[in-house]
Write a protein that holds these residues in place. Structure first.
Motif, mmCIF file in Angstrom:
data_model
loop_
_atom_site.group_PDB
_atom_site.id
_atom_site.type_symbol
_atom_site.label_atom_id
_atom_site.label_comp_id
_atom_site.label_asym_id
_atom_site.label_seq_id
_atom_site.Cartn_x
_atom_site.Cartn_y
_atom_site.Cartn_z
ATOM 1 N N LYS A 288 16.459 -3.665 -16.957
ATOM 2 C CA LYS A 288 17.433 -2.927 -17.753
ATOM 3 C C LYS A 288 17.105 -3.003 -19.241
ATOM 4 N N GLU B 71 27.877 -3.307 -10.601
ATOM 5 C CA GLU B 71 26.560 -3.129 -11.224
ATOM 6 C C GLU B 71 25.573 -4.178 -10.692
ATOM 7 N N GLU C 230 24.626 -3.309 -7.101
ATOM 8 C CA GLU C 230 23.698 -2.186 -7.047
ATOM 9 C C GLU C 230 22.294 -2.642 -7.432
ATOM 10 N N GLY C 231 22.221 -3.512 -8.442
ATOM 11 C CA GLY C 231 20.922 -4.005 -8.870
ATOM 12 C C GLY C 231 20.214 -4.769 -7.775
ATOM 13 N N ILE D 111 18.495 -2.461 -5.261
ATOM 14 C CA ILE D 111 17.752 -1.371 -5.884
ATOM 15 C C ILE D 111 16.606 -0.891 -5.004
ATOM 16 N N MET E 105 17.631 1.655 -2.356
ATOM 17 C CA MET E 105 18.270 2.902 -2.748
ATOM 18 C C MET E 105 17.459 4.120 -2.316
ATOM 19 N N GLU F 69 19.867 7.904 -5.391
ATOM 20 C CA GLU F 69 20.563 6.724 -5.903
ATOM 21 C C GLU F 69 19.729 6.006 -6.963
ATOM 22 N N ARG G 164 19.732 7.997 -10.237
ATOM 23 C CA ARG G 164 20.988 7.835 -10.976
ATOM 24 C C ARG G 164 21.064 6.462 -11.650
ATOM 25 N N TRP G 165 20.605 5.429 -10.937
ATOM 26 C CA TRP G 165 20.675 4.078 -11.483
ATOM 27 C C TRP G 165 19.763 3.922 -12.698
ATOM 28 N N CYS H 74 20.867 3.358 -16.672
ATOM 29 C CA CYS H 74 20.385 2.240 -17.491
ATOM 30 C C CYS H 74 19.769 2.744 -18.790
#
Length: 811
Positions: free
Chosen positions: A672, A786, A789-790, A793, A796, A800, A803-804, A808
């Motif tokens: 990130k 968050e 989701e990380g 990853i 995904m 997805e 979008r992630w 970021c």
């Protein structure tokens, strides 16, 4: 994010005004938007602009000095005095000379013409030429496109018994020459309402005054001079240019027909653009490399065969001129780079270069090339070793008035003249460094930081649905286009690239198909073939460019010629199914040699990447910012990692390549940080970790959905009150629902933050009437989602993951 090359100057349109013009003028929104953006607010004035005719030409006798000029020329014609037309060697000077000749022939005058040699005599009147005129018995000298600054020369002519009538359009100096007539609309006390005439335009007005009416057939040469000299195509110039183009299309003179033929243009297809880029350079070529007399003779010629021979000669000279410009630009560029390296010249605000052997006739063209390349004012001078004098030309950038700056340096030069954007000068070799230093200081003083980025003005923002054939065809009503009335330029926002391919010799050009709301259109860019990798399928971009109609085999379709592009979006390329990662990586690195960065999820990937690309200076790192000694056994690889594993040293990137994805909270945080918007970024390409197959198979707990939160809250409501301990109610809820204890605790903490559960030490109690709040209002909820989701990853889907990564990068 893809940054544009230029600053886009896009006006804020008054949509009510656009609608008003659209309705009252019965034009498309596209045309109405262009008109509104250019300051046309009155429907009546705008109709006059669109429906140009000869009635809009001004009375020539309003121009200061016109009556005196008419009187003196009439007397010379009446008494059979010998007249000499003294012109200039550029396209405006050539057309001015030919146009004055046409007038004098019609008046029955005894005359000849004289144009100074560019390199031997330089610009404007000179004493030697005046002596030649006196020896030839000339009694009246009429200057065209020059003379307003010739104070000493005109005084000398008077001493030789020669009267001078000056017709000019350049900026008058403070001290004016004592001619029998000065005809120049830019004189300070001249009441003439339009100041933007070129030299040929002033001669056209003189012809109007002499013959008592506007001579429409004279507008052809006046239009060429206006367009070639980059005069604003507004006001009276617009009338002259439009009437002149109609004249050339309908009844071209022999010389123009021959010139168009060697350019591969039919007279009926002549436009302002074709004059500016095809006819004008050939008319200029004679004066640049040989003598401008050849161009004047072409425009005076009445025999087709002879005119074609002359036109071919000018075409050959133009080809030689192009080759000479190309070679001189190479030499000038090398000289500038040497200065930058030796003297810190990169900080110099104005390029000033001089060299023996350069041709002064192409100095302006070379200066223009350097301005385009470095975007700073440029002065190019040809040095004469025998005389110690340098002659040349200068070109400027927006915001820097070149004539004003040279006026502040007048004491350093033998002679100078010009206007805001372009100028010519003669200077002693010993004063060149002084001129360079003073111009540098003036540019530093007068230009802001923003002025140093080139600007492109657009007229309005459009959608694909606005660009119908009828709407784009209607833009022709705004012609002729040129300086002061440029070809409309639009911004096409938020279009997605469907297909991108190169074209032309050596794949230099680019053809892209874009789509928006179900519509598609082709856009083309010359010289942007190397941008194919950036402008690949799926990228969402804004385009800046000009619209045209592409006609082929009887089919007509709208096309955009784009000049710049930008994107606020991060383009994500999911290549996790790629079979041979390294073959694809070799291709990417070959096509995107700058701004690359590579992040690896394993030491094996890093070592392989470093072995392949380490010598190219590409930033590379593992997903770690800890001491890497514990990961690496050999000191050579450890040293390489030390130089690349720091997040802060990863720097700015344009294209980020991920070989494998993070698998821990710490690695996600590092990624990130790399994706932060301040680090720049255009695209991210994701590959699967080597040996892991097409997609990672690691399994992480899913993040609870809204219904799962509702289920846990229902259990809390039923219990009413409890003690917060891991082996009590929290454990019961976890066993009953199947959620991990950590997830149940997180949901309880969200309820507490939202005010659904009251806390008193270790005691928890349901709030009887809780506030109405959404889960997203809880920072604990957002952070947990968050984090979850990380951790997943690598699982995904493409959508997805895109979008992630984009989220970021958005910050």
């Amino acid at each position: 994010m893809i940054k544009s090359k230029y600053r886009w100057d896009l006006p804020e349109l008054d949509e009510s005004l656009v609608s008003k013009l659209e309705r009252e003028l019965q034009v498309s929104r596209l045309t109405a938007g262009v008109l509104a953006g250019r300051g046309w607010t009155s429907s009546e004035q705008t109709k006059a602009f669109l429906q140009t005719d000869a009635e809009q030409l001004h009375d020539p006798f309003v121009m200061k000095g016109m009556s005196d000029a008419v009187r003196r020329i009439s007397d010379a014609v009446k008494h059979g005095e010998r007249i000499r037309v003294y012109g200039d060697y550029d396209a405006d000077g050539v057309t001015s000379t030919a146009l004055m000749s046409r007038l004098l022939i019609e008046l029955g005058a005894s005359f000849d013409t004289y144009i100074p040699h560019r390199s031997r005599e330089g610009y404007g009147l000179n004493v030697g030429a005046i002596d030649l005129a006196a020896e030839a018995g000339v009694r009246l000298l009429i200057t065209v496109d020059n003379g307003i600054s010739a104070v000493e020369q005109i005084a000398y002519a008077a001493s030789r018994g020669i009267d001078v009538v000056v017709t000019d359009h350049h900026e008058p100096p403070d001290k004016l020459p004592e001619a029998v007539a000065l005809v120049n609309p830019k004189q300070k006390d001249c009441p003439y309402p339009f100041k933007g005439l070129c030299g040929a335009g002033v001669v056209f007005k003189l012809a109007h005054a002499m013959l008592g009416r506007p001579i429409i057939e004279y507008t052809d040469l006046a239009a060429i001079g206006t367009i070639a000299d980059l005069m604003p195509l507004t006001g009276e110039n617009r009338v002259i240019a439009r009437l002149g183009l109609e004249q050339m299309r309908r009844q071209p003179i022999v010389g123009i027909r021959a010139l168009a033929k060697v350019c591969g243009i039919k007279p009926e297809d002549l436009t302002s653009g074709r004059i500016g880029f095809s006819l004008a350079p050939r008319l200029n070529a004679g004066g640049r490399l040989d003598h401008a007399d050849s161009a004047v003779k072409l425009l005076q010629e009445t025999e087709e065969e002879e005119a074609e021979r002359m036109a071919l000669g000018l075409d050959k000279l133009n080809s030689e001129r192009q080759a000479l410009v190309e070679q001189t630009v190479i030499e000038a560029d090398e000289m500038w780079q040497t200065q930058c390296a030796a003297e810190g010249g990169a900080d110099r605000k104005v390029i000033v270069l001089a060299k023996a052997g350069w041709n002064a006739g192409i100095a302006g063209l070379v200066a223009s090339k350097l301005v385009e390349r470095y975007y700073r004012p440029a002065v190019i001078l040809a040095s004469d070793e025998e005389t110690g004098l340098c002659k040349g030309s200068a070109r400027s950038i927006d915001g820097f008035d070149l004539y004003e700056a040279l006026t502040d340096c007048a004491d350093l030069m033998e002679h100078y003249g010009g206007h805001q954007a372009a100028a010519g000068m003669t200077i002693s070799r010993e004063n060149i460094d002084l001129l360079a230093n003073r111009l540098h200081e003036l540019a530093e003083l007068r230009l802001t930081a923003e002025d140093w980025q080139p600007k492109r003005r657009a007229d309005l923002s459009v959608k694909l649905s606005d660009l119908t054939l009828g709407a784009v065809d209607q833009l022709a009503s705004l012609e002729p286009f040129g300086s002061g009335n440029p070809t409309p330029r639009v911004v096409l926002q938020e279009v997605r690239i469907r297909e991108s391919r190169t074209m032309g010799k050596e794949d230099k050009h680019l053809r892209v198909t874009v789509e928006q709301s179900g519509q598609a259109m082709e856009v083309v860019a010359f010289g942007m073939g190397e941008k194919k990798e950036i402008l690949s399928a799926g990228v969402v971009i804004d385009l800046l460019g000009e619209l045209s109609i592409n006609e082929w085999n009887g089919n007509r379709k709208v096309q955009m010629m784009f000049q710049d592009f930008r994107s606020r979006h991060l383009h994500v390329k999911d290549r996790r199914k790629e079979v041979d990662v390294w073959i694809e990586l070799d291709r990417i690195v070959a096509n995107l040699p700058s701004g690359l960065a590579i992040a690896c999820s394993s030491l094996a990937s890093f070592k392989e990447a470093h072995a392949r690309f380490g010598h190219m200076g590409i930033a590379m790192s593992l997903y770690t910012d800890t001491n890497i000694d514990r990961f690496v056994a050999d000191s050579e690889t450890a040293a390489a990692l030390e130089a690349t594993d720091s997040v802060d040293q990863f720097g700015h990137w344009r294209h980020l390549i991920l070989i494998g994805l993070p698998s821990s909270d710490q690695e996600v945080r590092i990624l990130k940080r790399w994706l932060a918007p301040e680090r720049g970024g255009e695209s991210v390409t994701v590959f699967a970790e080597l040996g892991s197959g097409s997609m990672a198979t690691a399994s992480f707990p899913a993040f609870p959905e809204r219904k799962h939160f509702a289920e846990i809250f229902a259990m809390c409501r039923k219990r009413g009150a409890w003690l917060d301990s891991p082996d009590g109610f929290l454990q019961e809820s976890a066993m009953a629902t199947g959620w991990p204890l950590s997830s149940v605790r997180m949901m309880h903490e969200v309820f507490v933050e939202l005010g659904f559960i009251a806390v008193a030490g270790a005691s928890r109690k349901i709030v009887t009437e809780p506030p109405r709040r959404e889960l997203e209002q809880s920072s604990r909820y957002r952070k947990a989602r968050e984090y979850a989701e990380g951790l997943r990853i690598s699982e995904m889907t493409t959508d997805e993951l895109t979008r992630w990564l984009v989220a970021c990068h958005a910050g």
